[in-house]
Design an enzyme around this catalytic site. Structure first.
Site, mmCIF file in Angstrom:
data_model
loop_
_atom_site.group_PDB
_atom_site.id
_atom_site.type_symbol
_atom_site.label_atom_id
_atom_site.label_comp_id
_atom_site.label_asym_id
_atom_site.label_seq_id
_atom_site.Cartn_x
_atom_site.Cartn_y
_atom_site.Cartn_z
ATOM 1 N N TYR A 91 58.402 35.514 38.471
ATOM 2 C CA TYR A 91 57.295 35.071 37.612
ATOM 3 C C TYR A 91 57.323 35.902 36.333
ATOM 4 O O TYR A 91 57.683 37.074 36.346
ATOM 5 C CB TYR A 91 55.935 35.207 38.308
ATOM 6 C CG TYR A 91 55.533 36.630 38.623
ATOM 7 C CD1 TYR A 91 54.865 37.431 37.697
ATOM 8 C CD2 TYR A 91 55.824 37.194 39.867
ATOM 9 C CE1 TYR A 91 54.513 38.735 37.990
ATOM 10 C CE2 TYR A 91 55.474 38.497 40.169
ATOM 11 C CZ TYR A 91 54.815 39.263 39.228
ATOM 12 O OH TYR A 91 54.471 40.565 39.520
ATOM 13 N N ASP A 111 55.446 42.242 56.593
ATOM 14 C CA ASP A 111 55.028 41.310 55.539
ATOM 15 C C ASP A 111 55.703 39.954 55.695
ATOM 16 O O ASP A 111 56.922 39.875 55.862
ATOM 17 C CB ASP A 111 55.386 41.877 54.163
ATOM 18 C CG ASP A 111 54.480 43.020 53.748
ATOM 19 O OD1 ASP A 111 53.386 43.129 54.322
ATOM 20 O OD2 ASP A 111 54.868 43.792 52.860
ATOM 21 N N GLU A 132 46.463 37.217 49.493
ATOM 22 C CA GLU A 132 46.122 37.044 48.082
ATOM 23 C C GLU A 132 44.874 36.190 48.008
ATOM 24 O O GLU A 132 44.750 35.180 48.695
ATOM 25 C CB GLU A 132 47.274 36.368 47.343
ATOM 26 C CG GLU A 132 47.042 36.183 45.857
ATOM 27 C CD GLU A 132 46.205 34.973 45.522
ATOM 28 O OE1 GLU A 132 45.440 35.047 44.542
ATOM 29 O OE2 GLU A 132 46.290 33.963 46.236
ATOM 30 N N CYS A 163 48.044 42.398 46.686
ATOM 31 C CA CYS A 163 49.486 42.483 46.875
ATOM 32 C C CYS A 163 49.912 43.921 46.605
ATOM 33 O O CYS A 163 49.077 44.790 46.342
ATOM 34 C CB CYS A 163 50.205 41.507 45.931
ATOM 35 S SG CYS A 163 51.859 41.023 46.498
ATOM 36 N N CYS A 173 61.795 39.896 37.676
ATOM 37 C CA CYS A 173 63.044 39.376 38.227
ATOM 38 C C CYS A 173 63.342 40.031 39.571
ATOM 39 O O CYS A 173 62.969 41.179 39.805
ATOM 40 C CB CYS A 173 64.207 39.646 37.270
ATOM 41 S SG CYS A 173 64.068 38.795 35.697
ATOM 42 N N TRP A 205 63.830 34.924 50.723
ATOM 43 C CA TRP A 205 64.077 35.652 49.488
ATOM 44 C C TRP A 205 65.498 36.209 49.419
ATOM 45 O O TRP A 205 65.784 37.117 48.638
ATOM 46 C CB TRP A 205 63.040 36.756 49.309
ATOM 47 C CG TRP A 205 61.661 36.194 49.097
ATOM 48 C CD1 TRP A 205 61.312 34.871 49.039
ATOM 49 C CD2 TRP A 205 60.459 36.938 48.915
ATOM 50 N NE1 TRP A 205 59.964 34.738 48.839
ATOM 51 C CE2 TRP A 205 59.410 35.986 48.754
ATOM 52 C CE3 TRP A 205 60.157 38.289 48.880
ATOM 53 C CZ2 TRP A 205 58.087 36.368 48.563
ATOM 54 C CZ3 TRP A 205 58.839 38.668 48.681
ATOM 55 C CH2 TRP A 205 57.819 37.722 48.520
ATOM 56 N N GLU A 220 56.682 53.501 49.150
ATOM 57 C CA GLU A 220 57.951 52.765 49.082
ATOM 58 C C GLU A 220 58.810 53.153 47.870
ATOM 59 O O GLU A 220 59.545 52.337 47.323
ATOM 60 C CB GLU A 220 57.698 51.251 49.082
ATOM 61 C CG GLU A 220 56.913 50.791 50.302
ATOM 62 C CD GLU A 220 56.680 49.281 50.339
ATOM 63 O OE1 GLU A 220 57.393 48.544 49.627
ATOM 64 O OE2 GLU A 220 55.782 48.848 51.075
ATOM 65 N N HIS A 266 48.764 41.378 39.646
ATOM 66 C CA HIS A 266 49.740 40.843 38.709
ATOM 67 C C HIS A 266 49.237 40.896 37.269
ATOM 68 O O HIS A 266 49.910 40.442 36.353
ATOM 69 C CB HIS A 266 50.099 39.404 39.085
ATOM 70 C CG HIS A 266 50.748 39.302 40.427
ATOM 71 N ND1 HIS A 266 50.016 39.139 41.588
ATOM 72 C CD2 HIS A 266 52.048 39.383 40.813
ATOM 73 C CE1 HIS A 266 50.846 39.108 42.613
ATOM 74 N NE2 HIS A 266 52.073 39.258 42.182
#
Length: 754
Positions: free
Chosen positions: A510, A597, A663, A724, A514, A559, A482, A692
């Site tokens: 988070y 997704d 997750e 993820c 951003c 989103w 991607e 993360h």
């Protein structure tokens, strides 16, 4: 984050060692002061403090009350411990994972989940809260400190691992309440008068026995000091019968969300005590459309007629954390659509203008009122909003467009014959690291420093590098990485009609992460294929199956900043039709594995259970509409993260994806209980490690986690993957982690064949 994401850069520079702690703290202080002065200059009467965070307000709260899990006790106090709770820490002989992260109610903001022991020892550390209040006083601003309420804070948390069955964090209320009293006393000591206490759980389904807890908590807190006035803030939904929890407590004010729950005003006005003021959330804190000033003023007048002007506050519906900073930086949005928008800075002006009209009369802001009326009318009548072709497609939907041709077991046999995958097949969730080089080349393209052909050539080289790496370590189902995509929603929005894009419309997801949500202003449709050529090229580089990667319709909706002039269901179905066309084109191009997704499908679940069925019906239907137009031998994947799957497991089953990746790494395997309990029948890949966090999991850690997973999921249904996408990580850690992951899968296959 700041007008230009100053906080993001400051924090990330601190993590990378480019700036020290003093620079981080002084830069943060400067940003806070800028934002306080901006609000003062705009004319706000009450300005919040303690709404600033280096990572997340909930973890700030945990740190302030000494809720630090035992695994972090040996770390250096201060920022090392704080960021280890958020991101994990791996250095020398230290290797600790991060705390669990979950979505903040039904938003795309994430919070760090507190962990509570039955014998939890709380310890108040109010330094941040007091310091930020005093910082504002030093520049001439009396703020309203914001703190998370004791009930909601405990309900947001979870029992620490090993806690006895039956223990619930709310049982700790009597232990934590004295620290809240001490905090309010200290705030009174430095001069605070108004305190905002957020209790967002008041808009959810609460058991009636919590009424006693609310009553005892706020009867105690309101007695701390006669100087302190408490405003309880709710948002994102209606209070409903939970008004019973607070009407008898001597608070000074209540905030309600009249954007998400406009119908609650009348019932609240009937129940609110004569001593309590009402804060009206009239300005949408979660979307970017201008407020209809006439409608907002009418709502405010209803409240004033009942309560009197002195008892009515004007406010946004919720924190403006969820909207971009300002329209001032937007140079490329079409002027017609730009006139329909309001970001955070503009929303503050809307609040002030409504207040001026109510206090002083319309004549003082008549120019703004006239401009607002014109903007609202222009948007309503714009021919750009509707597309006749899309409207016609929506009328021709048929039942067979919402189901696969064969049941899963029959599809599974055909897919296994076609793909020839081993036991414990390995894959990733989609993206690979978006390095500085990738971002720099994309920036050059936008600036015109390179042409499209040069950019495409660079992307192809990155794709080939990614494919070769996956082949080298033995990944079974590959992805192209991607690299051509800026964001999993924005990329597709740029290839669809009905969208417009901001240049600087960033909001926090988070930590320092951003996102720049696209704006859906009209009917959505796909003018041409979006991913087919890139995926075809990637597949041509390998004989292994390669996934076509798409974003699902509900996530595209959640989103984005979504149009508010038609039901969200209709917009989602338009998105689903566009994705359905892309799925069919990918299949026609020879792609046998396609991932759609839907990480946001649980996020969009209404906060009141009585509203769940309606949402889940159309949300799952939208996924089915996007995914079912293919042959049974084509394997459809989906991905979800940070979800309480127990709530929606039947709906997940109805999605009928051939493979779902979830997750799992931060969740102590509790999510898998839902799949075991409900006997989930399709294939599933629970995330083996947390992407993360920058830490690299060892083979032993991954083996242990996979062994635990197999207690809940049959080995013939289990996939091996991260939890993820890998976009935010660096190549060295990704290479090490994925090598460990594929080695573990190979090891389990060896065991199975013995």
């Amino acid at each position: 984050m700041g007008a230009n994401r100053e906080l993001k850069r400051l924090v990330e520079n601190f993590w990378s060692g480019k700036v020290d702690e003093n620079a981080l703290l002084s830069g943060s202080k400067k940003l806070r002061e800028e934002h306080w002065l901006l609000q003062k200059k705009a004319g706000l009467d009450q300005i919040p403090s303690n709404d600033f965070s280096l990572y997340d307000q909930v973890v700030d709260h945990s740190y302030a009350f000494g809720v630090i899990p035992a695994r972090y006790k040996n770390l250096n106090p201060g920022l090392e411990t704080y960021f280890a709770m958020c991101r994990g820490l791996q250095k020398a002989d230290i290797d600790v994972p991060a705390c669990e992260m979950k979505k903040w109610f039904d938003t795309n903001y994430h919070y760090i989940v507190p962990e509570f022991e039955p014998n939890q020892q709380f310890a108040l550390n109010p330094t941040k809260i007091l310091d930020e209040y005093n910082e504002a006083v030093a520049i001439g601003i009396q703020t309203r400190p914001v703190i998370l309420g004791p009930i909601s804070y405990l309900l947001l948390g979870k029992p620490a691992r090993g806690a006895p069955q039956g223990f619930e964090p709310i049982q700790l209320l009597s232990k934590i309440l004295p620290l809240y009293e001490e905090l309010l006393s200290q705030l009174a000591g430095v001069g605070a008068t108004w305190i905002q206490i957020d209790e967002p759980f008041l808009v959810t389904d609460l058991p009636s026995d919590l009424k006693k807890d609310y009553s005892s908590a706020y009867n105690a807190l309101t007695k701390v000091s006669p100087q302190i006035k408490i405003l309880i803030a709710t948002y994102f939904e209606r209070i409903g019968s939970n008004i019973d929890f607070i009407v008898d407590t001597p608070i000074s004010a209540l905030h309600i969300d009249l954007v998400r729950a406009p119908d609650q005003l009348e019932s609240i006005l009937k129940r609110i005590p004569s001593t309590v003021s009402l804060s009206l959330g009239l300005i949408n804190g979660r979307n970017i459309w201008k407020v209809n000033m006439e409608a907002a003023l009418a709502e405010a007048q209803k409240a004033i007629s009942c309560l009197g002007a002195q008892r009515v506050f004007i406010a946004p519906s919720c924190s403006l954390l969820h909207t971009p900073h300002s329209l001032q930086a937007e140079k490329n949005i079409d002027s017609e659509i730009l006139d329909w928008l309001a970001f955070a800075t503009e929303k503050i002006k809307e609040i002030v203008n409504i207040s001026k009209v109510l206090n002083d009369g319309a004549q003082y802001v008549q120019t703004d009122l006239d401009a607002n009326r014109k903007s609202i009318q222009d948007r309503k009548t714009s021919p750009r909003i509707h597309n006749s072709v899309v409207q016609e497609k929506m009328k021709t939907l048929t039942p067979d467009m919402f189901k696969r041709k064969d049941p899963f077991r029959e599809r599974q046999l055909k897919q296994r014959q076609k793909l020839g995958l081993p036991a414990f097949p390995t894959t990733t969730v989609g993206s690979f690291p978006q390095t500085k080089e990738v971002r720099a080349v994309r920036a050059k393209l936008k600036k015109g420093e390179i042409n499209q052909a040069q950019y495409d050539d660079f992307i192809k080289k990155e794709i080939e590098k990614c494919i070769r790496f996956q082949e080298e370590i033995g990944m079974d189902v590959l992805v192209h990485g991607e690299f051509e995509r800026n964001d999993m929603v924005e990329f597709f929005g740029e290839n669809l009609q009905g969208y417009v894009f901001s240049g600087n419309g960033w909001v926090q997801s988070y930590g320092s992460r951003c996102i720049k949500p696209p704006i859906i202003f009209g009917d959505v449709f796909r003018p041409k294929p979006m991913t087919v050529e890139v995926i075809k090229y990637a597949q041509s580089l390998t004989k292994k199956p390669l996934k076509g990667m798409l974003t699902g319709p509900v996530t595209m909706l959640q989103w984005s900043f979504v149009r508010d002039d038609q039901p969200r269901k209709d917009t989602t179905f338009q998105l689903a039709l566009a994705i359905r066309e892309e799925v069919r084109d990918l299949e026609a191009a020879g792609i046998s594995v396609i991932q759609i997704d839907e990480p946001a499908i649980r996020e969009g679940l209404p906060l009141r259970k009585e509203d769940w069925n309606e949402y889940l019906n159309w949300a799952v239907d939208a996924f089915l509409l996007s995914s079912t137009g293919v042959d049974s031998s084509t394997q459809i994947h989906t991905h979800m993260c940070y979800s309480d799957f127990n709530d929606i497991i039947e709906s997940i089953q109805r999605m009928d994806a051939d493979v779902i990746t979830i997750e799992n790494s931060r969740s102590d395997l509790k999510l898998l209980h839902a799949f075991e309990k409900h006997e989930y029948t399709n294939e599933i890949g629970p995330g083996l490690y947390d992407i993360h966090s920058p830490r690299v999991p060892s083979k032993e850690e991954l083996e242990t986690r996979l062994q635990e997973i197999l207690k809940y999921i049959s080995k013939d249904l289990t996939w091996v993957n991260p939890d993820c996408g890998l976009k935010t990580r660096g190549w060295p850690e990704v290479e090490a982690a994925l090598k460990n992951l594929t080695d573990v899968a190979k090891g389990f296959r060896t065991i199975e064949t013995k």
